[in-house]
Design a protein around this motif. Structure first.
Motif, PDB file in Angstrom:
ATOM      1  N   LEU A 167       8.450  -6.155   1.958  1.00 27.70           N
ATOM      2  CA  LEU A 167       7.545  -5.801   0.754  1.00 27.70           C
ATOM      3  C   LEU A 167       7.780  -5.034  -0.048  1.00 27.70           C
ATOM      4  O   LEU A 167       7.235  -5.116  -1.423  1.00 27.70           O
ATOM      5  CB  LEU A 167       6.409  -6.693   1.865  1.00 27.70           C
ATOM      6  N   GLY A 168       7.548  -3.727   0.596  1.00 24.94           N
ATOM      7  CA  GLY A 168       7.801  -2.085   0.155  1.00 24.94           C
ATOM      8  C   GLY A 168       7.700  -2.719  -1.048  1.00 24.94           C
ATOM      9  O   GLY A 168       7.879  -1.777  -2.179  1.00 24.94           O
ATOM     10  N   ALA A 169      10.034  -3.134  -1.044  1.00 25.11           N
ATOM     11  CA  ALA A 169      10.446  -2.830  -1.932  1.00 25.11           C
ATOM     12  C   ALA A 169      10.080  -3.803  -3.279  1.00 25.11           C
ATOM     13  O   ALA A 169      10.946  -3.677  -4.603  1.00 25.11           O
ATOM     14  CB  ALA A 169      12.330  -3.105  -1.573  1.00 25.11           C
ATOM     15  N   ARG A 170      10.525  -4.899  -2.605  1.00 24.92           N
ATOM     16  CA  ARG A 170      10.421  -5.871  -3.535  1.00 24.92           C
ATOM     17  C   ARG A 170       8.613  -4.809  -4.982  1.00 24.92           C
ATOM     18  O   ARG A 170       8.393  -5.567  -5.770  1.00 24.92           O
ATOM     19  CB  ARG A 170       9.173  -7.167  -3.119  1.00 24.92           C
ATOM     20  N   GLU A 171       7.715  -4.602  -4.602  1.00 21.19           N
ATOM     21  CA  GLU A 171       5.915  -4.156  -4.967  1.00 21.19           C
ATOM     22  C   GLU A 171       6.935  -3.125  -6.071  1.00 21.19           C
ATOM     23  O   GLU A 171       6.311  -2.891  -7.119  1.00 21.19           O
ATOM     24  CB  GLU A 171       5.385  -3.807  -4.097  1.00 21.19           C
ATOM     25  N   TRP A 172       7.611  -2.503  -5.631  1.00 19.51           N
ATOM     26  CA  TRP A 172       8.098  -1.315  -6.099  1.00 19.51           C
ATOM     27  C   TRP A 172       9.017  -1.629  -7.395  1.00 19.51           C
ATOM     28  O   TRP A 172       8.856  -0.768  -8.281  1.00 19.51           O
ATOM     29  CB  TRP A 172       9.083  -0.499  -5.534  1.00 19.51           C
TER      30      TRP A 172
END
Length: 354
Positions: A208-213
């Motif tokens: 989830l975090g990588a997609r936001e980044w």
């Protein structure tokens, strides 16, 4: 600042507490001290004219990712990943994982601070292999796996924090961010009795975090999603194989060996077409491989659902995970599974990143 000698004494004392063999903890202390000594602040590397330009750019990128982790994902704001070390080797540790010949129950080792886990880490590859061979002689199915990073769960902040390492610094941008997010998540919430809970939580955060980044970086996001799609196909085939093997192990004892061999042969034959890029994994796979993989994979959809349940709010999500920590292991998992059984039309694993 506590001295390196004091750290050695502390770890040696812990090794005598009954939580692990002195030999293992001696090498663990020495290995971690070697990393501490090799690590220098990122600012020092950037100021050093001998630092290769490519490395300097990667280090700058990591600091942007690190800031994002705390500011946007509510991950710990401390000195981890503010230093860098070149270990001159391809892995930071080599993990031993072991399972029985006809089952997926991981052998566990217990440690001070982190509790019990289904793996044992060695900083020396040859030492790991020697201990793996001893387990094989006892009848275990064993794998020795190279590991690019590990978390000290935040206690190493007294010694400069967990550093960035050469073992993952050149990962593609999305995977580099995912690695940092994953390891920081272990510092946010960690339960000492449930490897699967800890790893699935960190894996959900990394995805989830990588997609936001990567939002606003279409090429990097496309590369990340393509890699994760390949991994999803691999996981699907591995999960199918694991289910078939479970059925074999529940069947007649006299036919288990031959039926197991047939399942493994089928998986190796199907891998090139259904899980391209993962053929080597299936060639060497055994029960230990399937068991440790499930620790990272099984509960990820439930954590993704929990993130949705908390309105995609990172602070609320982490607090919700913290509320699960005190529960008995099976109640904790049942609570997560209940969330996973809801409607799947908004499943964040399949919908585009926002």
């Amino acid at each position: 600042m506590i001295s390196a000698r004091a750290l050695l004494v502390a770890v040696a004392a812990l090794s005598l507490s009954g939580c692990g063999a002195v030999g293992h903890w001696g090498q663990a202390a020495g290995g971690h001290l070697g990393i501490i000594r090799a690590a220098r602040p990122v600012s020092d590397w950037l100021a050093d004219p001998a630092t290769p330009p490519e490395l300097a750019e990667r280090l700058k990128l990591t600091q942007q990712i690190r800031d994002f982790a705390s500011a946007r994902l509510a991950l710990p704001d401390n000195n981890s990943y503010r230093r860098y070390a070149d270990l001159k080797r391809p892995a930071v540790v080599w993990n031993i994982v072991a399972a029985p010949e006809f089952g997926f129950q991981l052998k566990t080792w217990c440690y001070p601070i982190m509790g019990c886990a289904g793996y044992q880490g060695w900083f020396d590859r040859d030492a790991a292999q020697r201990h793996a061979d001893e387990l094989k002689a006892e009848g275990w199915e064993v794998q020795v796996q190279p590991i690019p990073a590990y978390s000290t769960l935040g206690w190493s902040r007294w010694f400069g924090g967990d550093p960035l390492l050469n073992t993952f610094i050149r990962y593609p941008e999305g995977e580099l961010a995912a690695m940092i997010f994953h390891e920081l998540t272990h510092q946010r919430v960690y339960t000492s009795d449930d490897t699967g809970f800890n790893e699935a939580y960190a894996t959900a955060v990394e995805m989830l975090g990588a997609r936001e980044w990567l939002a606003g970086k279409p090429e990097a996001l496309a590369a990340f999603e393509a890699g994760r799609a390949r991994r999803a196909r691999f996981l699907a085939l591995a999960r199918e194989g694991r289910d078939k093997l479970k059925a074999v192990y529940a069947g007649p004892a006299e036919s288990r060996a031959s039926a197991k061999a047939a399942v493994m042969a089928e998986l190796r034959e199907r891998a090139p077409k259904e899980a391209p890029g993962y053929e080597a994994w299936f060639q060497r796979a055994n029960n230990a491989s399937f068991a440790i993989l499930s620790a990272y994979d099984e509960l990820v959809p439930a954590f993704m659902r929990l993130f949705e349940h908390e309105g995609r709010d990172w602070v609320k999500f982490h607090v919700a995970v913290e509320r699960l920590k005190p529960l008995p292991r099976e109640e904790r998992r049942a609570t997560l599974k209940h969330l996973e059984q809801g409607p799947h039309d908004t499943d964040p694993a399949t919908r585009p990143a926002q």
